[in-house]
Design an enzyme around this catalytic site. Structure first.
Site, short mmCIF file in Angstrom:
data_model
loop_
_atom_site.label_atom_id
_atom_site.label_comp_id
_atom_site.label_asym_id
_atom_site.label_seq_id
_atom_site.Cartn_x
_atom_site.Cartn_y
_atom_site.Cartn_z
N LYS A 196 20.42 30.17 99.32
CA LYS A 196 19.78 29.58 100.51
C LYS A 196 20.64 28.45 101.08
O LYS A 196 20.88 28.40 102.28
CB LYS A 196 18.39 29.03 100.16
N ARG A 271 7.12 25.61 98.95
CA ARG A 271 7.22 26.23 97.64
C ARG A 271 5.84 26.51 97.05
O ARG A 271 5.75 27.05 95.95
CB ARG A 271 7.99 25.31 96.70
N ARG A 310 27.14 28.01 88.57
CA ARG A 310 27.12 26.88 89.50
C ARG A 310 27.06 25.56 88.74
O ARG A 310 27.67 24.57 89.14
CB ARG A 310 25.89 27.02 90.42
N ARG A 316 24.61 19.46 88.83
CA ARG A 316 23.15 19.46 88.78
C ARG A 316 22.69 19.69 87.35
O ARG A 316 22.98 20.74 86.76
CB ARG A 316 22.59 20.56 89.69
N ARG A 328 12.33 26.96 85.96
CA ARG A 328 12.34 26.99 87.44
C ARG A 328 11.90 28.36 87.94
O ARG A 328 11.18 28.47 88.93
CB ARG A 328 13.74 26.63 87.97
P1 AMP Z 1 16.35 23.15 94.89
O1 AMP Z 1 17.54 22.31 95.23
O2 AMP Z 1 15.67 23.69 96.12
O3 AMP Z 1 16.63 24.20 93.87
O4 AMP Z 1 15.29 22.16 94.24
C1 AMP Z 1 15.54 21.49 93.03
C2 AMP Z 1 14.27 20.86 92.50
O5 AMP Z 1 13.74 19.94 93.46
C3 AMP Z 1 13.15 21.83 92.20
O6 AMP Z 1 13.28 22.45 90.94
C4 AMP Z 1 11.95 20.88 92.27
O7 AMP Z 1 11.85 20.10 91.11
C5 AMP Z 1 12.32 19.96 93.42
N1 AMP Z 1 11.84 20.49 94.70
C6 AMP Z 1 12.61 20.87 95.75
N2 AMP Z 1 11.85 21.32 96.77
C7 AMP Z 1 10.58 21.24 96.35
C8 AMP Z 1 9.31 21.57 96.93
N3 AMP Z 1 9.23 22.11 98.16
N4 AMP Z 1 8.20 21.35 96.19
C9 AMP Z 1 8.27 20.83 94.97
N5 AMP Z 1 9.41 20.52 94.35
C10 AMP Z 1 10.56 20.71 95.03
#
Ligand code: AMP
Length: 372
Positions: A196, A271, A310, A316, A328
């Site tokens: 994404k 989400r 990654r 990360r 996740r």
């Molecule tokens: P991402 O970079 O989108 O993979 O997000 C990494 C982490 O950020 C996720 O595993 C959640 O802990 C938190 N996070 C990101 N977006 C959301 C969301 N819309 N709702 C809840 N937690 C989020």
């Protein structure tokens, strides 16, 4: 609730289904309370608009009653006056009856005037008028309205029986006329590691949109040790979702920061179902909407590999530990995947094969973006 389109016009949510139920219940209780104990009224609904209101009202009216429906049609006889109306549908003898008119909306009062004229000669015991909605700013008659559900400003509304060119009666809530949405707002969807972020970076340039990645915003806050960052960190480290309230408020603030944007690519948001509902409502308040959810579909096993790969360079922490990664996915499968159905129900879901070269996937995504 989101913006709806009926023919050439757009309508934004105005009064929710729950709010309407409360208003209708309250009206029915008031009417009941004002009637003598054994009085059996006859409710007369004015078609077409009142059919849903009448049905709900009568179910809330806790007592014996009769129900009839009438239609007011322009009189097609010898009269030269266009305004004279004829009543179609009343067969009952109304002599000495308590007649209670059920109207969906009263605006200028023209129809109400016709109703008073027509029922004047029917020897009823009493005539009362109940209207769900009333527009005080345009009402021009000196006629009594006994019960008003809600007074509203003079804006065109549809839903809950009310129509625009015959359409919109089926919606359970009330919508108000709004201007055509100006933005292109797209939810880029997919499980962790689907690509994404990579695609959003390319597409935001191509379509001149603002890219909001909630994950990136959280990481930025963690790096800068803000209060929000401290709060989010414990959840993110475990691969858990950050609580909805926190995330939704943050997202709204990010959108507000970009008031002049042509539109947004939302990445990592929504989400959960409550995030999706909040996003629809938030955009609808601005006269905007989600044009579509575009999803990158990739099998889970491939994703775990990608994420571990990654993790070697991304810095990360949630990408390096396989159990955190699995969590996740668990979060994704239990809370996020259902959003496919949410957007499908709106006719707004577009799935794309997310396996292949970055370029070929951008091409597939662009094809969908162009149609939205
Ligand atoms: P991402 O970079 O989108 O993979 O997000 C990494 C982490 O950020 C996720 O595993 C959640 O802990 C938190 N996070 C990101 N977006 C959301 C969301 N819309 N709702 C809840 N937690 C989020």
């Amino acid at each position: 609730m989101k913006i709806i389109k009926l023919q050439d016009l757009y309508f934004t949510p105005f009064i929710s289904k729950d709010k309407i139920s409360k208003i209708v219940k309250h009206l029915a209780e008031q009417v009941k309370a004002d009637l003598p104990k054994d009085e059996v009224p006859i409710f007369v609904g004015i078609l077409n608009g009142c059919f849903l209101f009448a049905a709900d009202f009568i179910r809330e009216f806790n007592g014996n009653c009769e129900v009839s429906f009438v239609k007011l049609a322009s009189y097609q006889g010898t009269s030269s006056s266009e305004n004279v109306k004829q009543l179609l549908g009343i067969n009952e003898d109304l002599t000495d009856r308590t007649v209670i008119i059920l109207e969906d909306i009263i605006d200028t009062g023209t129809t109400l005037q016709e109703i008073y004229n027509i029922f004047r000669n029917k020897n009823v015991k009493q005539l009362k008028v109940v209207t769900l909605f009333f527009k005080p700013d345009v009402f021009r008659k000196e006629l009594p309205i006994d019960y008003i559900g809600k007074s509203i400003e003079d804006k065109f509304i549809v839903g809950y029986g009310l129509d625009y060119n015959g359409l919109g009666r089926n919606y359970p809530a009330i919508y108000q006329l709004t201007t055509k949405p100006k933005m292109k707002n797209i939810v880029l969807f997919g499980p962790p590691g689907a690509g994404k972020g990579t695609q959003a970076t390319l597409l935001k340039e191509k379509y001149n949109l603002v890219h909001i990645s909630t994950g990136d915003v959280f990481r930025f806050n963690i790096k800068n040790e803000t209060e929000l960052g401290k709060l989010a960190k414990s959840f993110m480290d475990e691969g858990d979702l950050v609580p909805d309230e926190v995330t939704i408020n943050m997202l709204k603030a990010e959108v507000e920061k970009n008031a002049t944007a042509n539109g947004f690519i939302f990445d990592g948001f929504p989400r959960t179902e409550s995030q999706a509902i909040a996003l629809d409502e938030f955009l609808a308040e601005k006269g905007e909407q989600i044009n579509g959810m575009v999803a990158l579909e990739v099998p889970e096993d491939l994703l775990v590999e990608r994420l571990l790969e990654r993790g070697k360079t991304s810095g990360r922490t949630d990408d390096t530990d396989e159990s955190k990664i699995r969590n996740r996915f668990n979060e994704y499968n239990t809370k996020t995947a259902i959003l496919k159905e949410f957007y499908q129900a709106q006719g707004n879901y577009f799935g794309i094969n997310g396996v292949g070269s970055v370029e070929s996937i951008t091409v597939s995504l662009s094809k969908v973006f162009d149609t939205l």
